[in-house]
Design a protein around this motif. Structure first.
Motif: not given
Length: 278
Positions: A160-165, A262-276
């Protein structure tokens, strides 16, 4: 284990736990989260999401399962037939703050039970609702999605790679094993994935100790409440991938017209948790 048909009888089951918001646990939390400016006195409102430190659900050792949690079937949560438990997130509505010295109750209700099939096979989602009250005044309501899974032979991470700025980056953080121990004690969470490395690797096949989902969510709640000037009303979140001990993770935020993403990404850029948050 009960059948899928029989398990529906558990929907609506309730239990109630009473407690008092005490200075001791609030003081431990203050130090754990490094909040030197927080003054703790009788009547002090506590930061949001600290309800996890009170109204513990406990049981004698003969009622615990292999993972350290109360074994389903020994409380209001039924035995769905799956041995592995994972916390999948949920949503929370904040009404009034918990305050030091306040008497509180936590009413736990089984709201829904669903069997589903995913990439790893069949699993079960049990949704519970926690209503925290002071007398009859509701302080907050939190729904939790507890996911029960079959055994596995290896750990597979969701892509679940994050792709945000990168301008969305707020801060980076990491947790060590001492902090995981303190949080386990503060929340009376005896799940062995947070402190028993051998169990992690040989039974649940995680590569290292797992940071608690609520501890990860706490990072997002704190930032959202600060951004909303202490007026956070609702927080919805979903856990996607674990964060491991000593692993650096990044916290991100984007402001929208009607909410915060909001979201949290791990060291590889995968999303760990996402939130509103609203």
């Amino acid at each position: 284990m009960v059948s899928e048909k029989e398990i529906e009888k558990y929907i609506g089951k309730k239990t109630k736990i009473e407690d008092q918001i005490d200075y001791a646990r609030a003081s431990v939390a203050k130090n754990l989260f490094d909040l030197p400016d927080l003054t703790l006195n009788e009547g002090t409102p506590l930061p949001k999401y600290w309800h996890w430190f009170f109204c513990w659900e406990t049981a004698s050792k003969d009622l615990l399962g292999r993972d350290g949690h109360i074994k389903p079937g020994n409380n209001i949560i039924p035995n769905s037939g799956f041995p592995r438990r994972m916390w999948g997130g949920g949503d929370i509505v904040f009404f009034k703050p918990l305050k030091i010295g306040m008497r509180v109750s936590r009413e736990i209700t089984v709201e829904d039970i669903k069997y589903k099939t995913g990439s790893s096979g069949k699993f079960c989602i049990i949704q519970i609702r926690n209503d925290y009250k002071n007398n009859e005044n509701i302080l907050l309501t939190e729904k939790q999605n507890l996911i029960y899974l079959p055994n596995r032979e290896k750990f597979t991470q969701s892509e679940t790679k994050e792709n945000y700025d990168l301008s969305s980056l707020i801060k980076e953080n990491t947790f060590n094993s001492q902090q995981l121990f303190q949080y386990s004690a503060l929340t009376m969470n005896s799940h062995r994935i947070h402190y028993d490395l051998e169990y992690c690797k040989t039974t649940e096949f995680y590569p290292n100790l797992v940071v608690h989902g609520p501890l990860i969510a706490q990072q997002l709640v704190q930032i959202a409440d600060e951004k909303l000037n202490g007026d956070l009303k609702k927080f919805e979140f979903k856990a996607l991938n674990p964060i491991f001990v000593k692993e650096k993770f990044s916290i991100h935020l984007i402001e929208k017209d009607d909410c915060l993403d909001l979201w949290i990404s791990d060291k590889s850029g995968n999303i760990s948790m996402k939130a509103k948050a609203r």
